[in-house]
Design an enzyme around this catalytic site. Structure first.
Site, PDB file in Angstrom:
ATOM      1  N   LYS A  75       0.856  -1.199   0.000  1.00  0.00           N
ATOM      2  CA  LYS A  75       0.000   0.000   0.000  1.00  0.00           C
ATOM      3  C   LYS A  75       0.888   1.244   0.000  1.00  0.00           C
ATOM      4  O   LYS A  75       1.891   1.299   0.740  1.00  0.00           O
ATOM      5  CB  LYS A  75      -0.896  -0.021   1.242  1.00  0.00           C
ATOM      6  N   SER A 150      -9.716   1.839   2.502  1.00  0.00           N
ATOM      7  CA  SER A 150      -8.802   2.547   1.639  1.00  0.00           C
ATOM      8  C   SER A 150      -7.744   1.680   0.960  1.00  0.00           C
ATOM      9  O   SER A 150      -7.145   2.118  -0.012  1.00  0.00           O
ATOM     10  CB  SER A 150      -8.104   3.654   2.441  1.00  0.00           C
ATOM     11  N   SER A 174      -9.971  -0.380   6.819  1.00  0.00           N
ATOM     12  CA  SER A 174      -9.360  -0.300   5.487  1.00  0.00           C
ATOM     13  C   SER A 174      -8.654  -1.543   4.977  1.00  0.00           C
ATOM     14  O   SER A 174      -8.266  -1.577   3.815  1.00  0.00           O
ATOM     15  CB  SER A 174      -8.392   0.872   5.432  1.00  0.00           C
TER      16      SER A 174
HETATM   17  N1  GLN Z   1     -13.128   4.311   5.810  1.00  0.00           N
HETATM   18  C1  GLN Z   1     -12.647   4.754   7.074  1.00  0.00           C
HETATM   19  C2  GLN Z   1     -12.255   6.200   6.957  1.00  0.00           C
HETATM   20  O1  GLN Z   1     -12.483   6.763   5.950  1.00  0.00           O
HETATM   21  C3  GLN Z   1     -11.490   3.910   7.519  1.00  0.00           C
HETATM   22  C4  GLN Z   1     -10.251   4.175   6.760  1.00  0.00           C
HETATM   23  C5  GLN Z   1      -9.084   3.360   7.210  1.00  0.00           C
HETATM   24  O2  GLN Z   1      -9.226   2.346   7.894  1.00  0.00           O
HETATM   25  N2  GLN Z   1      -7.912   3.832   6.844  1.00  0.00           N
HETATM   26  O3  GLN Z   1     -11.733   6.782   7.863  1.00  0.00           O
END
Ligand code: GLN
Length: 474
Positions: A75, A150, A174
């Site tokens: 990532k 994400s 994410s």
């Molecule tokens: N979707 C969640 C957010 O937008 C979690 C994102 C994540 O785990 N990095 O904060």
């Protein structure tokens, strides 16, 4: 594509080479990356050097690690020396880190080959990878749908057979949410189990690095390789990496599993049905099943959207046009910083910075951030009570299967609700796994979530393995 376990075994025995496996991965990437936008950068030269190094060690009869010659996708919020690292943000475009994240060093020790950097929602803020400054990633199973986020790029890399395994990060879901939407396994490790050194911070009290893989065994292999104490991360747990691979086939006989009402509440009927079938499969394998209600879970989303933006607003202050990446020149320093941040951050990142700054401001601190911290404490207590009655909790990972592009982009609340079932574990700092179980609308995969207390990864992976078998993947 071969599993990571198989590649490592065959590289160790000389049946295949790291170089051959890497070229197969490159070929898969060139077939579909144009269509899916999975990799932001492929490190052809660095990866070929790493693979040649492994092959040379094997040829000399020297030991190679548990992930020998296994191609892995990273990532793009993890630092790798000299390799462009963007967090999918214009503000970091062109920046090359001068150091490796600890997980990158551990992968090298284990013999894995880092193929390249994958797309994400900018600074890991989002649930669909639509917030990337470099265009969205498409779901390999249905390119008209999102891969989740994400870590959407990392999930898509595995689902599209570009690499057998990938690293993601999970602050509120994410890793698990994109794993569910792409039909693969994703693990959110206990807070502190995996070093965050070199992970570009979003919300430091929640962020964890973890594995995405096609199989439970491969996620165990990868997690075991990256976990364990790191003196460079002050939140790192003071113990060595746990033994996970050895426990994957332990089963669930004698374990108490609780189906949690609030972890399926509001999910699509097909998702609820999959969770019920998964629970029955655990019972068939010898677990005792009970039903449980944890009403505090309903407060998690609101608390998260104060705590995470508050920490983000502080963490992202370092992107000021002076130290990293983009600078937009202006008449004085303040104007330069404003112009740089205005041009460099996307809409969602700006929204989070504003929310966080507001929640932390003097007049509102107690009402918002302070309240959210109290909710977090209640959440931790509620889970602790639940784990007195059950060894594992089960629920859905996401309310629905993969959704279409644009479906939730105009309404931030709708997007935030994608993580309603994953966020509670992050607030508690505990462990959870998403494992594919059955399919729903359009033949798309459904993810079932297993949750456990801190350091319960071995138990969670063993239960996930039972579900993998019950779902027809022996
Ligand atoms: N979707 C969640 C957010 O937008 C979690 C994102 C994540 O785990 N990095 O904060």
């Amino acid at each position: 594509m071969k599993s990571a376990a198989r590649i490592a075994r065959e590289v160790q025995s000389g049946e295949t080479t790291a170089t051959a496996e890497l070229e197969a991965s490159f070929a898969a990437i060139s077939r579909r990356n144009g269509e899916l936008n999975v990799f932001l950068h492929v490190d052809q030269e660095g990866a070929r050097d790493q693979a040649a190094h492994i092959d040379a060690r094997v040829a000399r009869g020297e030991p190679v690690g548990a992930l020998a010659g296994v191609p892995i996708a990273i990532k793009d919020n993890l630092c790798q020396i000299g390799v462009p690292t963007t967090c999918s943000s214009k503000i970091l475009e062109g920046w090359r880190p001068p150091y490796n994240a600890t997980v990158i060093d551990r992968l090298a020790l284990a013999g894995a080959v880092c193929v390249g950097k994958t797309n994400l929602d900018e600074f890991a803020m989002g649930s669909s990878t639509e917030n990337s400054a470099f265009g969205p990633t498409r779901n390999p199973l249905d390119p008209s749908r999102v891969p989740g986020g994400s870590s959407g790029g990392s999930a898509a890399a595995v689902a599209a057979d570009m690499t057998p395994i990938a690293l993601g990060s999970d602050t509120g879901g994410s890793i698990r949410q994109p794993a569910a939407l792409c039909g693969i396994v994703g693990v959110k490790p206990t807070y502190g189990l995996v070093s965050r050194y070199g992970l570009i911070a979003f919300a430091s009290s929640l962020d964890q690095v973890g594995p995405l893989a096609k199989t439970v065994l491969d996620s165990a292999l990868l997690l075991e390789a990256i976990a364990g104490h790191d003196p460079r991360d002050s939140t790192s747990l003071p113990e060595p990496s746990p033994s996970l691979v050895a426990h994957v086939e332990d089963g669930v006989a004698g374990l108490r599993v609780a189906l949690v009402h609030e972890l399926v509440e509001g999910a699509d009927p097909e998702v609820l049905e999959a969770v019920e079938r998964a629970t029955a499969a655990l019972a068939d394998a010898g677990a005792t099943v009970v039903q449980l209600s944890i009403p505090e879970i309903r407060l998690a989303l609101s608390a998260y959207y104060l705590i995470a933006p508050a920490e983000a607003s502080s963490n992202l202050a370092r992107f000021d046009g002076v130290r990293y990446g983009l600078r937009v020149d202006a008449k004085n320093v303040t104007a330069m910083m404003e112009a740089t941040r205005t041009a460099g951050f996307g809409a969602e990142v700006k929204r989070r910075i504003m929310l966080g700054t507001y929640a932390l401001s003097a007049g509102y601190y107690d009402a918002y951030y302070g309240q959210a911290l109290k909710v977090r404490t209640h959440m931790i207590d509620a889970f602790a009570r639940a784990y007195r009655e059950a060894d594992l909790l089960i629920g859905a990972t996401t309310p629905s299967v993969a959704f279409a592009f644009g479906e939730k982009t105009t309404n931030p609340m709708a997007m935030y609700l994608s993580d309603v079932f994953t966020i509670p574990t992050n607030l508690a700092g505990e462990a959870a796994v998403s494992v594919p179980f059955g399919t729903g609308e359009g033949g798309l995969p459904i993810g079932v979530q297993l949750l456990g207390p801190g350091r319960s990864e071995a138990r969670l992976l063993a239960a996930a393995r039972v579900l993998e078998i019950a779902d027809g993947r022996p």
